[in-house]
Design a protein around this motif. Structure first.
Motif, PDB file in Angstrom:
ATOM      1  N   PRO A  79       0.481  14.960   4.642  1.00  0.00           N
ATOM      2  CA  PRO A  79       1.509  14.157   5.322  1.00  0.00           C
ATOM      3  C   PRO A  79       1.256  12.674   5.087  1.00  0.00           C
ATOM      4  O   PRO A  79       0.115  12.253   4.866  1.00  0.00           O
ATOM      5  CB  PRO A  79       1.346  14.530   6.800  1.00  0.00           C
ATOM      6  N   LEU A  80       2.336  11.903   5.136  1.00  0.00           N
ATOM      7  CA  LEU A  80       2.268  10.465   4.869  1.00  0.00           C
ATOM      8  C   LEU A  80       2.930   9.698   5.998  1.00  0.00           C
ATOM      9  O   LEU A  80       3.979  10.097   6.509  1.00  0.00           O
ATOM     10  CB  LEU A  80       2.990  10.152   3.556  1.00  0.00           C
ATOM     11  N   ASP A  81       2.313   8.606   6.406  1.00  0.00           N
ATOM     12  CA  ASP A  81       2.914   7.718   7.398  1.00  0.00           C
ATOM     13  C   ASP A  81       2.450   6.301   7.094  1.00  0.00           C
ATOM     14  O   ASP A  81       1.675   6.079   6.164  1.00  0.00           O
ATOM     15  CB  ASP A  81       2.530   8.140   8.821  1.00  0.00           C
ATOM     16  N   ALA A  82       2.941   5.357   7.881  1.00  0.00           N
ATOM     17  CA  ALA A  82       2.580   3.952   7.712  1.00  0.00           C
ATOM     18  C   ALA A  82       1.749   3.480   8.887  1.00  0.00           C
ATOM     19  O   ALA A  82       1.998   3.862  10.031  1.00  0.00           O
ATOM     20  CB  ALA A  82       3.839   3.094   7.592  1.00  0.00           C
ATOM     21  N   LEU A  83       0.766   2.659   8.603  1.00  0.00           N
ATOM     22  CA  LEU A  83       0.027   1.958   9.636  1.00  0.00           C
ATOM     23  C   LEU A  83       0.298   0.475   9.396  1.00  0.00           C
ATOM     24  O   LEU A  83      -0.204  -0.105   8.446  1.00  0.00           O
ATOM     25  CB  LEU A  83      -1.465   2.269   9.567  1.00  0.00           C
ATOM     26  N   VAL A  84       1.137  -0.090  10.255  1.00  0.00           N
ATOM     27  CA  VAL A  84       1.637  -1.442  10.011  1.00  0.00           C
ATOM     28  C   VAL A  84       0.581  -2.483  10.371  1.00  0.00           C
ATOM     29  O   VAL A  84       0.024  -2.457  11.475  1.00  0.00           O
ATOM     30  CB  VAL A  84       2.935  -1.702  10.804  1.00  0.00           C
ATOM     31  N   VAL A  85       0.311  -3.364   9.442  1.00  0.00           N
ATOM     32  CA  VAL A  85      -0.650  -4.456   9.634  1.00  0.00           C
ATOM     33  C   VAL A  85      -0.024  -5.752   9.147  1.00  0.00           C
ATOM     34  O   VAL A  85       0.875  -5.742   8.306  1.00  0.00           O
ATOM     35  CB  VAL A  85      -1.974  -4.204   8.870  1.00  0.00           C
TER      36      VAL A  85
ATOM     37  N   GLY B 104       0.781  -1.222   0.000  1.00  0.00           N
ATOM     38  CA  GLY B 104       0.000   0.000   0.000  1.00  0.00           C
ATOM     39  C   GLY B 104       0.817   1.278   0.000  1.00  0.00           C
ATOM     40  O   GLY B 104       0.302   2.353  -0.325  1.00  0.00           O
ATOM     41  N   MET B 105       2.105   1.170   0.335  1.00  0.00           N
ATOM     42  CA  MET B 105       2.903   2.395   0.486  1.00  0.00           C
ATOM     43  C   MET B 105       3.158   3.138  -0.825  1.00  0.00           C
ATOM     44  O   MET B 105       3.031   4.366  -0.856  1.00  0.00           O
ATOM     45  CB  MET B 105       4.226   2.074   1.178  1.00  0.00           C
ATOM     46  N   PRO B 106       3.515   2.467  -1.927  1.00  0.00           N
ATOM     47  CA  PRO B 106       3.690   3.221  -3.177  1.00  0.00           C
ATOM     48  C   PRO B 106       2.399   3.896  -3.636  1.00  0.00           C
ATOM     49  O   PRO B 106       2.435   4.992  -4.210  1.00  0.00           O
ATOM     50  CB  PRO B 106       4.148   2.152  -4.179  1.00  0.00           C
ATOM     51  N   VAL B 107       1.266   3.248  -3.386  1.00  0.00           N
ATOM     52  CA  VAL B 107      -0.025   3.839  -3.734  1.00  0.00           C
ATOM     53  C   VAL B 107      -0.280   5.062  -2.857  1.00  0.00           C
ATOM     54  O   VAL B 107      -0.649   6.143  -3.340  1.00  0.00           O
ATOM     55  CB  VAL B 107      -1.159   2.809  -3.550  1.00  0.00           C
ATOM     56  N   ALA B 108      -0.061   4.895  -1.556  1.00  0.00           N
ATOM     57  CA  ALA B 108      -0.288   5.991  -0.606  1.00  0.00           C
ATOM     58  C   ALA B 108       0.632   7.168  -0.862  1.00  0.00           C
ATOM     59  O   ALA B 108       0.235   8.327  -0.691  1.00  0.00           O
ATOM     60  CB  ALA B 108      -0.098   5.478   0.826  1.00  0.00           C
ATOM     61  N   ALA B 109       1.861   6.887  -1.267  1.00  0.00           N
ATOM     62  CA  ALA B 109       2.819   7.967  -1.528  1.00  0.00           C
ATOM     63  C   ALA B 109       2.331   8.879  -2.651  1.00  0.00           C
ATOM     64  O   ALA B 109       2.450  10.110  -2.571  1.00  0.00           O
ATOM     65  CB  ALA B 109       4.187   7.381  -1.883  1.00  0.00           C
TER      66      ALA B 109
ATOM     67  N   ALA C  99       9.190  11.240   2.741  1.00  0.00           N
ATOM     68  CA  ALA C  99       8.014  11.974   3.207  1.00  0.00           C
ATOM     69  C   ALA C  99       8.335  12.805   4.435  1.00  0.00           C
ATOM     70  O   ALA C  99       7.799  13.915   4.625  1.00  0.00           O
ATOM     71  CB  ALA C  99       6.876  10.995   3.520  1.00  0.00           C
ATOM     72  N   GLN C 100       9.188  12.289   5.329  1.00  0.00           N
ATOM     73  CA  GLN C 100       9.534  13.018   6.550  1.00  0.00           C
ATOM     74  C   GLN C 100      10.420  14.217   6.252  1.00  0.00           C
ATOM     75  O   GLN C 100      10.426  15.197   6.950  1.00  0.00           O
ATOM     76  CB  GLN C 100      10.242  12.082   7.540  1.00  0.00           C
TER      77      GLN C 100
ATOM     78  N   GLY D 194      12.457   4.777  16.049  1.00  0.00           N
ATOM     79  CA  GLY D 194      12.565   5.821  17.064  1.00  0.00           C
ATOM     80  C   GLY D 194      11.414   6.790  17.113  1.00  0.00           C
ATOM     81  O   GLY D 194      11.460   7.785  17.846  1.00  0.00           O
ATOM     82  N   ARG D 195      10.357   6.529  16.363  1.00  0.00           N
ATOM     83  CA  ARG D 195       9.227   7.461  16.339  1.00  0.00           C
ATOM     84  C   ARG D 195       8.111   6.966  17.253  1.00  0.00           C
ATOM     85  O   ARG D 195       7.935   5.758  17.422  1.00  0.00           O
ATOM     86  CB  ARG D 195       8.710   7.629  14.901  1.00  0.00           C
TER      87      ARG D 195
END
Length: 214
Positions: A52-58, A38-43, A213-214, A118-119
């Motif tokens: 802003p973009l982040d990851a929700l790990v599943v 999903g990350m390339p799509v979300a980007a 993204a950061q 570290g986040r």
């Protein structure tokens, strides 16, 4: 049968066009990709919307002996979703479920450390969360993601995917505040067949997307 998307980036571009009403909004919102695919799509969605973009790990919990079939999913924040009807029909024993859960929990923690080193945990208080994946098959992982976003305080949740099964999208309509699914083919079969190019997304690619993204 024909494909809908060239690749995940193309899918993200087309999905973003369906979400353009978000661009320039005053209310806070964030795009959350479901790693890895999903990350390339979300980007692409985040870039187009200026969000802003982040990851929700599943992590999918695969059926023992048939890992491609999801019997549930895990998400950040100790969220667990189980398809009890499927588990009962297949006669999966509790010990087998727990073994899969332990293994996938370890992998979820590894990915958290890899993608978000570290986040702090996601704090979505008062925000709209746009949850993006490359497609919905059973919907188990997205269901876990929706619950995790609620737990993190999201005020409004939009599930946004390029393609999904009719059943999975209907389930998301019950769970999320809004669902954007560009295609719901009746002969769904699998996410991959609706893409011309559908290579596995690597940890390195996900980490690179998030670092940029950061």
């Amino acid at each position: 049968m024909h494909t809908f998307f060239q690749n995940r980036r193309d899918a993200g571009h087309k999905l973003a066009n369906a979400l353009l009403h978000h661009r320039g909004r005053q209310t806070a919102f964030i795009v959350l990709g479901l790693p890895r695919g999903g990350m390339p799509v979300a980007a692409e969605v985040a870039r187009t919307l200026g969000a802003p973009l982040d990851a929700l790990v599943v992590r999918k919990l695969g059926m023992p002996g048939h890992n491609e079939y999801a019997m549930g999913a895990l998400a950040s924040g100790a969220v667990l979703v189980l398809d009890n009807r499927l588990i009962a029909a297949a006669g999966v024993k509790r010990e087998a479920i727990e073994a899969v859960q332990v293994a996938e929990q370890d992998e979820l923690l590894r990915r958290e450390q890899c993608y978000r080193p570290g986040r702090p945990p996601l704090d979505l208080s008062g925000q709209e969360a746009i949850l993006v994946d490359d497609g919905l098959a059973t919907g188990a992982t997205m269901q876990a993601a929706v619950l995790a976003a609620r737990q993190a305080g999201a005020a409004f949740i939009t599930v946004a995917v390029p393609v999904g099964s009719v059943q999975a999208c209907a389930r998301m309509e019950e769970l999320a505040d809004k669902v954007v699914c560009l295609h719901q083919p009746p002969d769904f079969q699998a996410v991959s067949i609706w893409y011309e190019s559908f290579p596995q997304t690597s940890d390195e690619e996900v980490a690179s997307i998030l670092a940029h993204a950061q």
